[in-house]
Design an enzyme around this catalytic site. Structure first.
Site, PDB file in Angstrom:
ATOM      1  N   ASP A 138      29.008 -75.859  41.124  1.00  6.42           N
ATOM      2  CA  ASP A 138      29.118 -76.532  42.417  1.00  6.42           C
ATOM      3  C   ASP A 138      30.074 -77.717  42.309  1.00  6.42           C
ATOM      4  OD1 ASP A 138      28.128 -77.895  44.988  1.00  6.42           O
ATOM      5  OD2 ASP A 138      26.756 -76.194  44.876  1.00  6.42           O
ATOM      6  N   HIS A 170      26.981 -82.448  47.477  1.00  7.23           N
ATOM      7  CA  HIS A 170      26.477 -81.091  47.673  1.00  7.23           C
ATOM      8  C   HIS A 170      25.778 -80.547  46.429  1.00  7.23           C
ATOM      9  CE1 HIS A 170      26.902 -76.642  48.122  1.00  7.23           C
ATOM     10  NE2 HIS A 170      26.739 -76.881  49.401  1.00  7.23           N
ATOM     11  N   ASN A 270      27.967 -69.093  55.904  1.00  5.08           N
ATOM     12  CA  ASN A 270      27.608 -69.718  57.186  1.00  5.08           C
ATOM     13  C   ASN A 270      28.488 -69.304  58.351  1.00  5.08           C
ATOM     14  OD1 ASN A 270      25.750 -71.199  55.714  1.00  5.08           O
ATOM     15  ND2 ASN A 270      27.133 -72.934  55.437  1.00  5.08           N
ATOM     16  N   ALA A 281      28.896 -63.446  47.695  1.00  3.03           N
ATOM     17  CA  ALA A 281      27.733 -62.910  48.411  1.00  3.03           C
ATOM     18  C   ALA A 281      27.707 -61.385  48.439  1.00  3.03           C
ATOM     19  CB  ALA A 281      27.704 -63.458  49.836  1.00  3.03           C
ATOM     20  N   SER A 350      23.837 -72.699  51.698  1.00  5.97           N
ATOM     21  CA  SER A 350      23.902 -73.453  50.443  1.00  5.97           C
ATOM     22  C   SER A 350      22.558 -74.058  50.093  1.00  5.97           C
ATOM     23  CB  SER A 350      24.918 -74.596  50.555  1.00  5.97           C
ATOM     24  OG  SER A 350      26.217 -74.175  50.278  1.00  5.97           O
TER      25      SER A 350
END
Length: 407
Positions: A138, A170, A270, A281, A350
């Site tokens: 990240d 984040h 998103n 993903a 997330s």
């Protein structure tokens, strides 16, 4: 839990990027340079080939990969990339891509996942730490956050800056949802006190190249005997195919890392889109997580929206969906750790992904020999469908909602 440290394809060719590749500055010769990822054959020596190519083609080397795959990243002209691709030691060359964090703006997910009922989590205000290691791939992690068990010896910076410290927030938020301490202060994570490894692949703006992300995956793979779970709350444009056959270096790296025993949990994205259009993903080898809007930590719906306008107990209005989604978890208005020793409430897939990463960590803590596939199956079998459906669900398939009460 921490242990003692320790394909042949076709002739190389330049292939199209799955996400927009950034163009670079003009080289001294006048040729525009671009970032590329060079994937070598499995018997090639990455450092020596990378150095040779750099000298011969005026390429500016970036990362050198030796564990998840053989290869390197570099900036070079298109002509140089074409020459590199003709080397028989090269499988393929692809333009670098860009991924961004999958956060929006902010849930109550520990209660909704029943983490407080987990006999392994033991959430009771006593700082008893779950003996498990989780890599957070990240923006880094706040290395001195008082509510996180940051494994400093495991820090890796594949991005800008001088360290794996989080300049965005984040990554610290993700780490907090996974393993914030059960110490009666701040927030508590799904697997309290889990050792979180800061693997910084995104910059302070929350952006990073695919080559940086592969550097992180390469590092995790090198420590696969120590790291049980890796979370990737990030994504870029792309698609899936049989592992490695679509000439996608990030996919190849994840496939090999999973084969080494690391369970990967990733955000669905998103974009209110089919997750099949986004990587990582879309990859079958990972656990892909969509987001639930939950404003009170309880099933049944009817709670008033708080930080984000949505409908309680339904799929989040921003969440990606589709057959590639393996689990759902709370992802709206989640309170967790932040940079600078602080806390923040934000939303996104997330935020859903680290709930599942924490669940995977709980399972691995008591089932240390479980394969990534077995971890995914266990999480799905323990889940629930006790949420409002099909309200707002675009794909007509009810995903299993995370529940870790029995872990």
């Amino acid at each position: 839990m921490r242990k003692t440290l320790g394909v042949a394809l076709l002739t190389g060719a330049v292939v199209a990027a799955t996400a927009a590749g950034a163009t670079g500055a003009t080289a001294a010769s006048g040729a525009e340079t671009t970032g590329y990822i060079v994937v070598l054959r499995s018997d090639a020596d990455s450092p020596s080939v990378a150095a040779e190519h750099s000298r011969a083609n005026g390429a500016a080397l970036g990362h050198v990969y030796q564990h998840a795959l053989r290869g390197y990243s570099a900036r070079m002209s298109a002509a140089a990339a074409a020459r590199v691709a003709r080397d028989p030691r090269v499988l393929f060359v692809q333009p670098d891509g860009v991924a961004t964090v999958a956060a929006q703006t902010t849930p109550t997910g520990i209660n909704r996942a029943d983490a407080e009922l987990s006999p392994t989590a033991k959430i009771n205000g006593v700082d008893e730490r779950v003996d498990v290691d989780v890599a957070v791939i990240d923006t880094g992690i706040d290395l001195t956050h008082p509510d996180l068990n940051v494994y400093l010896a495991g820090a890796k910076n594949c991005s800008t800056g001088a360290s794996a410290n989080d300049g965005n927030g984040h990554g610290s938020h993700v780490a907090g949802t996974i393993g914030a301490l059960d110490n009666n202060a701040g927030a508590v994570g799904v697997a309290p006190g889990a050792r979180v490894w800061p693997v910084r692949v995104l910059n302070n703006a929350g952006s990073g190249r695919f080559s940086d992300i592969i550097c992180g995956i390469d590092y995790v793979t090198a420590h696969a005997s120590e790291i049980e779970v890796a979370n990737m709350s990030l994504g870029g444009s792309g698609s899936d195919s049989a592992c490695g056959s679509n000439r996608d270096a990030m996919h190849e790296a994840i496939c090999r890392s999973v084969a080494a025993g690391v369970t990967y949990v990733v955000a669905a994205g998103n974009e209110t889109d089919n997750a099949a259009n986004h990587v990582p993903a879309a990859y079958d080898e990972v656990i892909t997580v969509s987001a639930l809007a939950d404003f009170n930590g309880l099933p049944g719906g009817g709670a008033a929206a708080t930080c984000h306008s949505d409908v309680d107990d339904t799929i989040a209005d921003f969440s990606n969906f589709g057959a590639d989604v393996d689990l759902m978890a709370p992802g709206v208005c989640i309170y967790s750790a932040w940079k600078g020793g602080g806390y923040s409430t934000i939303s996104g897939t997330s935020m859903a992904s680290p709930h599942v990463a924490g669940g995977a960590a709980l399972y691995k803590a008591t089932n240390p020999t479980a394969t990534p596939g077995a971890v995914k199956s266990a999480l799905q079998a323990a889940g629930t469908t006790a949420y409002s459906w099909p309200a707002g669900d675009p794909d007509g398939v009810q995903e299993t909602l995370l529940n870790v009460a029995t872990f």
